[in-house]
Design an enzyme around this catalytic site. Structure first.
Site, PDB file in Angstrom:
ATOM      1  N   ASN A   1     -13.892 -43.602   3.284  1.00 38.38           N
ATOM      2  CA  ASN A   1     -14.200 -42.322   2.622  1.00 38.38           C
ATOM      3  C   ASN A   1     -13.744 -42.341   1.173  1.00 38.38           C
ATOM      4  O   ASN A   1     -14.460 -41.906   0.276  1.00 38.38           O
ATOM      5  CB  ASN A   1     -13.516 -41.155   3.342  1.00 38.38           C
ATOM      6  CG  ASN A   1     -14.205 -40.879   4.648  1.00 38.38           C
ATOM      7  OD1 ASN A   1     -15.431 -40.962   4.737  1.00 38.38           O
ATOM      8  ND2 ASN A   1     -13.421 -40.579   5.676  1.00 38.38           N
ATOM      9  N   LYS A   2     -12.517 -42.851   0.967  1.00 41.33           N
ATOM     10  CA  LYS A   2     -11.995 -42.937  -0.400  1.00 41.33           C
ATOM     11  C   LYS A   2     -12.886 -43.847  -1.239  1.00 41.33           C
ATOM     12  O   LYS A   2     -13.210 -43.540  -2.376  1.00 41.33           O
ATOM     13  CB  LYS A   2     -10.578 -43.530  -0.401  1.00 41.33           C
ATOM     14  CG  LYS A   2      -9.461 -42.524  -0.175  1.00 41.33           C
ATOM     15  CD  LYS A   2      -8.144 -43.204  -0.571  1.00 41.33           C
ATOM     16  CE  LYS A   2      -6.931 -42.500  -0.045  1.00 41.33           C
ATOM     17  NZ  LYS A   2      -5.694 -43.232  -0.316  1.00 41.33           N
TER      18      LYS A   2
ATOM     19  N   HIS B   1      -5.091 -33.422  -7.128  1.00 48.10           N
ATOM     20  CA  HIS B   1      -4.373 -34.554  -7.706  1.00 48.10           C
ATOM     21  C   HIS B   1      -5.214 -35.831  -7.774  1.00 48.10           C
ATOM     22  O   HIS B   1      -5.311 -36.478  -8.800  1.00 48.10           O
ATOM     23  CB  HIS B   1      -3.112 -34.800  -6.872  1.00 48.10           C
ATOM     24  CG  HIS B   1      -3.368 -34.699  -5.389  1.00 48.10           C
ATOM     25  ND1 HIS B   1      -3.720 -33.509  -4.798  1.00 48.10           N
ATOM     26  CD2 HIS B   1      -3.376 -35.609  -4.396  1.00 48.10           C
ATOM     27  CE1 HIS B   1      -3.911 -33.709  -3.501  1.00 48.10           C
ATOM     28  NE2 HIS B   1      -3.712 -34.976  -3.234  1.00 48.10           N
TER      29      HIS B   1
ATOM     30  N   PHE C   1      -6.758 -33.119   5.295  1.00 43.83           N
ATOM     31  CA  PHE C   1      -5.869 -33.962   6.098  1.00 43.83           C
ATOM     32  C   PHE C   1      -4.436 -33.802   5.589  1.00 43.83           C
ATOM     33  O   PHE C   1      -4.187 -33.061   4.627  1.00 43.83           O
ATOM     34  CB  PHE C   1      -6.326 -35.433   6.019  1.00 43.83           C
ATOM     35  CG  PHE C   1      -6.105 -36.048   4.661  1.00 43.83           C
ATOM     36  CD1 PHE C   1      -6.978 -35.788   3.614  1.00 43.83           C
ATOM     37  CD2 PHE C   1      -5.000 -36.873   4.409  1.00 43.83           C
ATOM     38  CE1 PHE C   1      -6.775 -36.345   2.363  1.00 43.83           C
ATOM     39  CE2 PHE C   1      -4.788 -37.440   3.157  1.00 43.83           C
ATOM     40  CZ  PHE C   1      -5.681 -37.174   2.132  1.00 43.83           C
ATOM     41  N   GLY C   2      -3.528 -34.510   6.229  1.00 38.85           N
ATOM     42  CA  GLY C   2      -2.129 -34.510   5.774  1.00 38.85           C
ATOM     43  C   GLY C   2      -1.554 -33.109   5.680  1.00 38.85           C
ATOM     44  O   GLY C   2      -1.649 -32.312   6.621  1.00 38.85           O
ATOM     45  N   TYR C   3      -0.990 -32.804   4.520  1.00 38.45           N
ATOM     46  CA  TYR C   3      -0.289 -31.525   4.326  1.00 38.45           C
ATOM     47  C   TYR C   3      -1.227 -30.406   3.856  1.00 38.45           C
ATOM     48  O   TYR C   3      -0.755 -29.332   3.476  1.00 38.45           O
ATOM     49  CB  TYR C   3       0.827 -31.711   3.287  1.00 38.45           C
ATOM     50  CG  TYR C   3       1.914 -32.673   3.713  1.00 38.45           C
ATOM     51  CD1 TYR C   3       3.072 -32.221   4.340  1.00 38.45           C
ATOM     52  CD2 TYR C   3       1.791 -34.043   3.485  1.00 38.45           C
ATOM     53  CE1 TYR C   3       4.080 -33.106   4.720  1.00 38.45           C
ATOM     54  CE2 TYR C   3       2.781 -34.941   3.873  1.00 38.45           C
ATOM     55  CZ  TYR C   3       3.915 -34.462   4.481  1.00 38.45           C
ATOM     56  OH  TYR C   3       4.910 -35.333   4.873  1.00 38.45           O
TER      57      TYR C   3
ATOM     58  N   ASN D   1      -8.480 -49.423   2.674  1.00 37.98           N
ATOM     59  CA  ASN D   1      -9.325 -49.643   3.844  1.00 37.98           C
ATOM     60  C   ASN D   1     -10.014 -48.347   4.237  1.00 37.98           C
ATOM     61  O   ASN D   1     -10.718 -48.287   5.237  1.00 37.98           O
ATOM     62  CB  ASN D   1      -8.476 -50.145   5.026  1.00 37.98           C
ATOM     63  CG  ASN D   1      -8.124 -51.606   4.851  1.00 37.98           C
ATOM     64  OD1 ASN D   1      -8.971 -52.407   4.479  1.00 37.98           O
ATOM     65  ND2 ASN D   1      -6.863 -51.940   5.091  1.00 37.98           N
ATOM     66  N   ASN D   2      -9.751 -47.315   3.459  1.00 36.67           N
ATOM     67  CA  ASN D   2     -10.303 -45.996   3.763  1.00 36.67           C
ATOM     68  C   ASN D   2     -11.713 -45.893   3.157  1.00 36.67           C
ATOM     69  O   ASN D   2     -11.876 -45.758   1.951  1.00 36.67           O
ATOM     70  CB  ASN D   2      -9.341 -44.951   3.172  1.00 36.67           C
ATOM     71  CG  ASN D   2      -9.778 -43.543   3.488  1.00 36.67           C
ATOM     72  OD1 ASN D   2     -10.974 -43.284   3.632  1.00 36.67           O
ATOM     73  ND2 ASN D   2      -8.808 -42.649   3.580  1.00 36.67           N
TER      74      ASN D   2
ATOM     75  N   ASP E   1      -1.590 -44.351  -4.823  1.00 35.27           N
ATOM     76  CA  ASP E   1      -0.549 -43.889  -3.904  1.00 35.27           C
ATOM     77  C   ASP E   1      -0.309 -42.406  -4.186  1.00 35.27           C
ATOM     78  O   ASP E   1      -0.348 -41.979  -5.345  1.00 35.27           O
ATOM     79  CB  ASP E   1       0.742 -44.690  -4.091  1.00 35.27           C
ATOM     80  CG  ASP E   1       1.618 -44.615  -2.840  1.00 35.27           C
ATOM     81  OD1 ASP E   1       1.124 -44.984  -1.755  1.00 35.27           O
ATOM     82  OD2 ASP E   1       2.771 -44.162  -2.933  1.00 35.27           O
TER      83      ASP E   1
END
Ligand code: IMP
Length: 191
Positions: A11-12, A176, A148-150, A8-9, A68
């Site tokens: 941007n991706k 990645h 974002f995230g880490y 649902n992203n 994922d």
């Protein structure tokens, strides 16, 4: 050819559409009338990617791929891994997740870590997976405000800046997700 990217992203979706061959038209979950949370209850990153791709094929009938991603920290036996999004709780707060990780690493000298993305493709009743890994280390404090995230606490091998301090283009080149997507694209170009 139409292919669903189980995300649902937006941007991706946009990012991946710009990378895949033009004969493949990407559809997002909303485009196929999927407004539910696609289950991701497996204990591995690869397992979750496969589960999502198979769910869409089974319930909506479309050929599909799903991704994922997780951050695997060596001295924590691969944690947070598949639990990266909710490492510090169900709020899925990136700052809380980073704080918890920094705290867990405070007394540990080994800060090696890697991001791993697995893309599972369900196409013509075959299942293929593509894995992208980016090795690096966890910094002692947060740096940068991009990404974002880490990202603010992860430095890729050979870099002295975190993922939150480099451009998105640079991150896609060494990161990645970019690696996994390029493997997917190579495969799609052969069919
Ligand atoms: P997802 O599978 O792409 O939803 O990623 C799961 C979780 O991993 C995210 O909520 C983030 O916490 C983390 N993550 C995934 N990709 C990245 C990245 O590129 N940089 C930093 N954190 C990430």
């Amino acid at each position: 050819m139409q292919l669903v990217f189980a995300t649902n992203n937006l941007n991706k979706l946009k990012e991946v559409q710009s990378l895949i061959p033009s004969h493949v038209k990407l559809l997002g979950l909303k485009d196929i009338g999927c407004f539910e949370d696609v289950p991701e209850t497996q204990l591995t990153i690869k397992g979750n990617a496969i589960q999502k791709a198979e769910y869409i094929k089974e319930h909506y009938g479309f050929d599909c791929f799903a991704d994922d991603t997780g951050l695997e920290v060596e001295t924590l036996n691969g944690e947070p891994g598949v639990f990266s999004a909710r490492y510090a709780g169900e709020l899925r707060d990136a700052n809380d997740n980073m704080d918890k990780l920094l705290q867990n690493l405070e007394v540990r000298p080994n800060r090696n870590a890697q991001f791993k993305t697995v893309i599972a493709l369900h196409l013509n009743n075959n299942l293929e997976t593509f894995t992208g890994i980016c090795k690096g280390e966890i910094t002692k404090t947060k740096h940068g405000d991009k990404g974002f995230g880490y990202d603010p606490i992860f430095k890729a091998e050979g870099y002295n800046k975190t993922f939150a301090e480099i451009s998105l283009d640079e991150k896609n080149t060494i990161g990645h997700r970019g690696k996994a997507v390029r493997l997917l694209v190579e495969f799609l170009n052969t069919i």
